[in-house]
Design a protein around this motif. Sequence first.
Motif, PDB file in Angstrom:
ATOM      1  N   ALA A 109      -0.697 -28.665  16.059  1.00 22.01           N
ATOM      2  CA  ALA A 109      -0.375 -27.775  16.806  1.00 22.01           C
ATOM      3  C   ALA A 109       0.449 -27.351  17.209  1.00 22.01           C
ATOM      4  N   MET A 110       1.807 -27.676  16.561  1.00 22.85           N
ATOM      5  CA  MET A 110       2.982 -27.208  16.031  1.00 22.85           C
ATOM      6  C   MET A 110       3.154 -25.620  15.958  1.00 22.85           C
ATOM      7  N   VAL A 111       1.807 -26.891  14.538  1.00 18.71           N
ATOM      8  CA  VAL A 111       2.077 -25.274  13.428  1.00 18.71           C
ATOM      9  C   VAL A 111       1.280 -24.117  13.588  1.00 18.71           C
ATOM     10  N   GLY A 112      -0.495 -24.486  14.346  1.00 15.70           N
ATOM     11  CA  GLY A 112      -0.231 -23.414  14.948  1.00 15.70           C
ATOM     12  C   GLY A 112      -0.462 -22.210  15.940  1.00 15.70           C
ATOM     13  N   CYS A 113      -0.292 -22.893  16.750  1.00 16.76           N
ATOM     14  CA  CYS A 113       0.549 -21.901  17.675  1.00 16.76           C
ATOM     15  C   CYS A 113       2.073 -21.405  17.398  1.00 16.76           C
ATOM     16  N   GLY A 114       2.667 -21.678  16.621  1.00 10.76           N
ATOM     17  CA  GLY A 114       3.501 -21.029  16.160  1.00 10.76           C
ATOM     18  C   GLY A 114       3.459 -19.962  14.748  1.00 10.76           C
ATOM     19  N   ALA A 115       2.142 -20.034  14.688  1.00 11.20           N
ATOM     20  CA  ALA A 115       1.618 -19.214  13.542  1.00 11.20           C
ATOM     21  C   ALA A 115       1.035 -18.279  14.725  1.00 11.20           C
ATOM     22  N   LEU A 116       0.572 -18.646  15.838  1.00  8.53           N
ATOM     23  CA  LEU A 116      -0.127 -17.904  16.525  1.00  8.53           C
ATOM     24  C   LEU A 116       1.232 -17.012  17.233  1.00  8.53           C
ATOM     25  N   GLY A 117       1.965 -17.307  18.194  1.00  9.45           N
ATOM     26  CA  GLY A 117       3.095 -17.072  18.068  1.00  9.45           C
ATOM     27  C   GLY A 117       3.742 -15.655  16.983  1.00  9.45           C
ATOM     28  N   PHE A 118       3.930 -15.926  16.181  1.00 11.74           N
ATOM     29  CA  PHE A 118       3.941 -15.161  15.024  1.00 11.74           C
ATOM     30  C   PHE A 118       3.850 -14.194  14.901  1.00 11.74           C
TER      31      PHE A 118
END
Lengths: 310, 255, 334
Positions: free
Chosen positions: A75-84
């Motif tokens: 979830a952290m990686v996915g959301c990090g990518a989304l935020g980026f």
Amino acid sequence: MHDFLQQLVNGLSVGAVYALIALGYTMVYGVLRLINFAHGDVYMVGAVIAYELAVKLAGLNSPVWVALPIIFLGAMVGCGALGFTIEYLCYRPLRHRPRLVSLITAIGVSLLLENLFQNRRIFGATPRNLPELLVIRPVLSIAVGASHSPVIVTNLDLISMGLCIAMMLGLSWFVLKTKMGLALRAVSFRVDTASLMGINTNRVISMTFVLGSALAAVAGVVDAMRYQVDPLMGLIPGIKAFVAAVLGGIGSIPGALLGGFLMGLVETLLKGYLPAQYNNYSNAAAFVVLILILLVRPSGLLGKTTVEKV
Amino acid sequence: MALLEIKNLGIEFRGLRALSGFNFALDQGELVGLIGPNGAGKTTVFNIVTGVYRPTAGDVLLDGKSIAGMKPFRVNRRGIARTFQNIRLFGGLSVLDNVLIGFNQSVAHGFLGTLVRSRRQQMEERLHEEEAIELLRTFDLVDRLHDSARTLAYGPQRRLEIARALATRPKVLMLDEPAAGMNPQEKMDLMELIGAVRRKFNVGIWLIEHDMKLVMSVCQRMTVLDHGETISVGTPQQVQDDPKVIEAYLGKAEV
Amino acid sequence: MDQAASATMLHRGEVPAWAVNLGVGIVIAALIPVSISFDKYIDNYVLDVLIRIGVAIILAVSLNLINGITGQFSLGHAGFMALGAYTGGVLLKHYQHQIHGALLPPVFIGVTILGGLVAAIAGLIVGIPTLRLRGDYLAIATLGFGEIITVVLNQIESIGKFEVGGSAGLHNIPHVTNFFWTYAWVVICVVVIARLVYSAKGKPFFAVREDEIAAAAMGIDTTYYKVAAFVIGAFFAGVAGVLSATLSGNLDPGDFNFVKSIVIVVMVVLGGSGSITGSVLAAILLTYLPEQLRAFEDWRLVIYALLLIVMMLVRPEGLLGNRELWWKRKTAMV
């Protein structure tokens, strides 16, 4: 006394989630002076990723101690990518436009995420329960005074508060001790001067979004386990976390933590002590708090005041 | 009794004294300067007089009545208009509208007249428009009436700001570094214009300026500020010869 | 051409005020026969869409006064609309058996105005404290205000003997709105707001948006103008609320949450903040298009959101920017 302590535990557990989301608001506001309206929806996406991963992992019969870290990290990686991506596509091109243009865009991104995930081809509007990976059960029961029922702390409460504190410590270390953190502080003082000092401001801003979104993802996973996964779940916690950030003083990292915990406490105490028929008013309480702070002390508890120069 | 009288004015920001014991008087038709090095407190004086800040000591009198601590819009309605160091025009509005907004307090008709487009409202609007155009002619802006203020060059923007201030029909006109950023020729023209304004509108003009030579050439009297204290008062010649001024202004800071 | 010369001739060839006033009167009067024939010959669905377009125009133009023209970014317009809608809905439902026939038109006029006034009072209450806030903080505070109204409406089952409905909503409100009522209000709203802001008396609204400090230095009571924008904008939102409540016959507190406010903001932004005709245009487009997108119901709001984002990226000033379609030179804008 027992009731009060139990509410305290619940409040801190809920507050930890608000604090995690509030950190993202506050960091983004710190560097861009933008209220990232879509932040609550990033948290929702974290919960959705958790759901998808949990379904997969439940199919594989993986044990909790393997599944949980995978879910959190995923979830952290996915959301990090989304935020980026959100920052890169939607906010970066507007950097030099009036701030309200970015705010409206952020509202647009928020609407987009909510409605995209409500689409049944993607997730659907009906809330779903996470498969039972983690059985929520009391792990601590503390007897208080003469009361018969002890104060109960569940494993989820511990995860929620523990992760929040761990993330907070990690973030403090990052901001205070690393070179990137120094750059981040410089950018939040003044973007243009920071860039004159040779700081790659775009990278710092991207970093801020990635970090903030990853923190929101943690909150999303915790709430996915606590409640349900729902494309609109980001709305209310998003707004409450924003209120928490403002309460603590927007732009201030310790302020977000303080505000988050206060918000959680106020809410659970109101729920606990208001008569049942007024329970829904506790949602309005967040807004009343917000409007009051904005009017009385817009800089929040730990924020700095700014005055417009004439 | 002077038109504008300032007595023992002072202000503190959280214990930091930015201005103290400031005295001043301005009469109708006078042109007086306020000078001093950067950070001396010149704009602070203007901000107190126009109601942006509330003084912590002293008093400001216009026509013998105190205006200290009044809200900026009330100060303006009493008869003090100003310009800003960092030009503050209504950038998205036309040159003409900038001046028309200056006339807002002379609008005599009410909202109802506006809604039904009464005869009186129509007459008044036309009258104001003609006046505004006349005013803009004085400031050589009449060719740009319908351009948005933002599109003007620096010099014309400064002139428009003065025209807009005059539209409020002030008794006292306060100009905060009106020549800042202009080239020598523009500065000369501006000073000539300010002189003409003083004669034509019969207002008292009080101006802040950095360019010593410029102030010396047009002002009848001047006050010199340094670190919030008045260090010298008098005619340009007297001020120029004052050793304190030379030390504070010429001796230490570059001119 | 010399602009000064053109300015003095500005008013030459302009239609005199009395003729315009007469024209407005005739337009409103003409709506009556038009409305009657629409009721007879046009099918209900089309009429329904037309009326919803009218309501959207009132909402967008009134929000434009607050957001676009006065520059006070408000995200609480649906809250004002809700107050009007509930005032009208509750009263008309309660008294529906006493009011009919010839009594209905004057009562309905009264109720619409009352709905507007209730919203206007809320506008006053919201306007005053939010004066200390700017930009995004103001947006959030007004959003909070709108949400508080929704939460409260969700909780109230009844006030005295008047049914409010609470979270179940209020249903079976008499269907009073028709084409005439709606478009008469559209004309009034557009004419009032346009005349107000494009006049000497109304120019300060723009001045407040452009630079508050400079406006105050020009003798403009910025507080007064900001509150006035909120009160007038809220009034028309309240009127639009009454109209929409008596169109569908149903009210649900959830209809007035901040998504509704955002939909109105999108209209203002898409049309061009500060352009009244732009708001009208955008209100028509954004009410009509979704009807055409019915087939893509699932994607409707996704498209809406994308439209908003792309608009901000490509043309943040909106379709018309600051311009108007037909007011020319004399206008505040260039």
